[in-house]
Design a protein around this motif. Structure first.
Motif, PDB file in Angstrom:
ATOM      1  N   GLY A  59       1.003  -0.935  -0.155  1.00 46.34           N
ATOM      2  CA  GLY A  59      -0.279  -0.695  -0.291  1.00 46.34           C
ATOM      3  C   GLY A  59       0.849   0.830  -0.111  1.00 46.34           C
ATOM      4  N   SER A  60      -0.068   2.230   0.086  1.00 47.53           N
ATOM      5  CA  SER A  60       1.179   3.595   0.156  1.00 47.53           C
ATOM      6  C   SER A  60       0.669   3.775   1.352  1.00 47.53           C
ATOM      7  N   ASP A 428      -0.210   2.995  -3.998  1.00 43.35           N
ATOM      8  CA  ASP A 428      -2.069   3.330  -3.647  1.00 43.35           C
ATOM      9  C   ASP A 428      -2.705   5.118  -4.993  1.00 43.35           C
ATOM     10  N   ASN A 442      -6.141   9.126  -5.110  1.00 41.45           N
ATOM     11  CA  ASN A 442      -6.505   7.678  -4.543  1.00 41.45           C
ATOM     12  C   ASN A 442      -6.516   6.755  -5.773  1.00 41.45           C
ATOM     13  N   THR A 444      -7.379   3.630  -5.491  1.00 33.31           N
ATOM     14  CA  THR A 444      -8.277   2.460  -4.996  1.00 33.31           C
ATOM     15  C   THR A 444      -9.670   3.050  -5.338  1.00 33.31           C
TER      16      THR A 444
END
Length: 467
Positions: A59-60, A428, A442, A444
Motif C-alpha cells: 500500500g501507500s 496507491d 487514490n 482505489t
C-alpha cells in the motif's frame, strides 16, 4: 489538517462509458514523466516510459507489510518546477499519507549559478527524471546546465551534480539495471552513468552529424540490445548496450528533400526525415519508430532479430507511444483525432501493425503523463490525464471501458501556447498537477486530494519504495 480542502468531485459518479473497440521490481515501484520500464523514456524502477511506472507492491504510506511481513511502502511524488523570472530550480516532495503532505522543498543554488546572469544566462529548464532500481537515488537532467542532478531520496537532498553533454533532455534506466543513460541533444549522444559509482562514460554517439534530439528504446526480451532515434537523421541506430558501440544507421523514415529554388544545389537529391518516439513490441520483437520532420505521420518497423526494416513509411498519426510495463499492451496516442489506439501484443491474431482496439478520448490525452496499474482482477488499467481538458481518464485495457475523474485545469505557463500534463503512479497514488498545485488521486477510492502549490511544474516522478 490533511490538505483536502479542495476536494474535487468525480464526474458523473465515475460512470462507465463504453468505447469502441515501463515490470514492478521487488520493493519499489516508480512512475513519472513518461519513462523507465521495459521500453520507455523516464520514470525509473518499476516504471514505464512516456508513461512512468506502475506502482510497486504493498500500500501507500504506512500501509504495506505488517506483523513481520513485507516492510511498509513509502510513496512520494517529486514535482520538478522552474521559475524563469528568478532563475529558480525547485523540487517539491509530497507524501499523501502524511497529515502535512510536503516532505521537502529543495532549491538548487548550484544549478542557478550555472544558468544565471554570471553563468550561461540560459535560465532553468528540467529534463526528465528517473529513479535508481532501489529508489535510493533520482537522476534528473538539468537541461540548461548540462548536468545530471543526483537526489538522495532518504533525506531528500541534492547529493551531487554530474557533468554530461550539452542539453541533456531524456534519461533512461535500461531494464532496471545499474546504468543511467542520459541523452545530450546538442551532441546526439548518450552519457552512461553508473547507478552506484556515479561515474560518467565517454559519449555514445547515435547521430550522423553529431547532433539531434534522440531517445532510447529497449526491452528485457532483447537484453542489452538497444535502439536510438534522432530527429535529424532519416533512420534509427542499433546500440550494443554492454559494449557501448553503435552500429551504422538503419535507413528508414526518409524521403527526398524539397528543393529550394533559391539555392544552386538540388536538395531533392538528399534524404530528409527523422525519427522521434519509439516503442518495443515484445510480441513481435519489433521496434516501432515514429517518423518526424519531412516524413511525419508515418512509422517504420524494424525486426530486432536481424535489424532489418519490416515495413517503412506506414501512414500513422502518433502523438506518443505508451506501453504497459510488461509490454502486453501498447497505447498509440493520436491527438489530432482524439483517439487512443491499442496494440494487444499477446493477442493470437496480433500482426504488429493493425490496431486491436481504440477509444475516443478528448482533451489532448497526455501520453507523457500516462501510467499503468493492474486492478484487483489483474487487468491492466491506463491512467491518462488530459492536457487541455480537466479529467483523469482511467481505462480498462481489456474491456476498453473508462471512468473520468475531475482533476482541474492546467493552464500553459506565461508566454507558452500549450502545456503537457505530466503524471506518475506509485503504490496507491497517482500524482499529477493543476493550476493550484500538486494533485494526488487514490487509485482505489478515486478520492482526489489537492496538494500544495508547487510552482511551474515541468516534470513529475512518482516514487514508491519499501522502508
Amino acid at each position: 489538517m490533511r490538505m483536502r480542502d479542495f476536494l474535487l468531485p468525480l464526474i458523473g459518479g465515475c460512470a462507465l462509458l463504453s468505447l469502441t473497440a515501463c515490470d514492478d521490481k521487488e520493493g519499489i515501484g516508480t512512475g513519472g514523466t513518461g519513462g523507465g520500464g521495459t521500453t520507455t523514456e523516464t520514470g525509473g524502477a518499476g516504471g514505464t516510459g512516456a508513461a512512468g511506472g506502475a506502482g510497486g507492491t504493498g500500500g501507500s504510506g504506512a500501509a504495506g507489510g505488517t506483523g513481520g511481513g513485507e516492510p511498509a511502502m513509502v510513496v512520494e511524488g517529486y514535482y520538478f518546477a522552474v521559475d524563469t523570472a528568478t532563475n529558480g530550480w525547485q523540487v517539491t516532495v509530497v507524501d499523501p499519507a502524511k497529515a502535512t503532505p510536503v516532505v521537502a522543498t529543495l532549491a538548487f543554488d548550484d544549478l542557478a549559478a550555472i544558468t544565471g546572469p554570471n553563468g550561461n544566462a540560459k535560465g532553468p529548464s528540467w529534463g526528465d527524471p528517473v529513479a535508481s532500481p532501489d529508489g535510493a537515488r533520482i537522476f534528473v537532467n538539468a537541461t540548461n546546465a548540462d548536468r545530471v542532478a543526483v537526489i538522495e531520496t532518504a533525506t531528500p537532498s541534492l547529493e551531487t551534480l554530474l557533468t554530461v553533454g550539452k542539453r541533456p533532455l531524456h534519461i533512461y534506466n535500461p531494464n532496471h539495471g545499474d546504468e543511467i543513460w542520459s541523452h545530450a541533444d546538442d551532441e546526439g549522444a548518450f552519457y552512461v552513468i553508473g547507478v552506484n559509482t556515479l561515474t560518467v562514460s565517454a559519449p555514445v554517439v547515435a547521430a550522423q552529424k553529431g547532433t539531434g534530439h534522440g531517445k532510447l528504446v529497449y526491452g528485457e526480451k532483447i537484453g542489452t540490445q538497444y535502439y536510438a532515434t534522432n530527429t535529424n537523421d532519416p533512420g534509427g541506430y542499433a546500440i550494443d548496450g554492454a559494449a557501448k558501440t553503435v552500429a551504422p544507421m538503419i535507413a528508414l523514415c526518409g524521403a527526398p528533400c524539397a528543393d529550394d529554388p533559391m539555392t544552386p544545389e538540388d536538395e531533392s537529391t538528399s534524404t530528409c526525415g527523422g525519427t522521434h518516439d519509439k516503442v518495443f513490441n515484445a510480441g513481435k520483437s519489433w521496434v516501432v519508430f515514429q517518423c518526424s520532420g519531412a516524413t511525419a505521420d508515418h512509422v517504420a518497423f524494424v525486426d530486432t532479430a536481424t535489424n532489418t526494416v519490416v515495413s517503412d513509411m506506414v501512414p500513422m498519426i502518433v502523438s506518443a507511444f505508451a506501453p504497459t510495463p510488461d509490454g502486453a499492451y501498447i497505447l498509440v496516442f493520436d491527438n489530432k483525432n482524439d483517439l487512443v489506439k491499442v496494440w494487444d501484443t499477446a493477442a493470437p491474431d496480433h500482426d504488429g501493425v493493425t490496431f486491436d482496439a481504440e477509444a475516443t478520448i478528448t482533451g489532448a490525452a497526455s501520453g507523457r503523463g500516462t501510467d499503468f496499474r493492474k486492478n484487483e482482477a489483474g487487468e491492466w488499467e491506463a491512467w491518462i490525464p488530459q492536457s487541455t481538458g480537466t479529467k483523469l481518464v482511467v481505462m480498462n485495457l481489456k474491456s476498453m471501458e473508462h471512468t473520468e475523474i475531475e482533476i482541474g485545469t492546467l493552464s500553459p505557463p506565461a508566454g507558452a501556447s500549450s502545456v503537457t500534463r505530466r503524471g506518475g503512479l506509485a503504490g496507491d497514488w497517482f500524482f499529477t498537477n493543476n493550476d493550484a498545485g500538486a494533485v494526488m488521486v487514490n487509485v482505489t477510492t478515486k478520492e482526489v486530494v489537492q496538494g500544495p502549490a508547487a510552482g511551474n511544474v515541468t516534470r513529475i516522478l512518482a516514487l514508491g519504495k519499501h522502508h
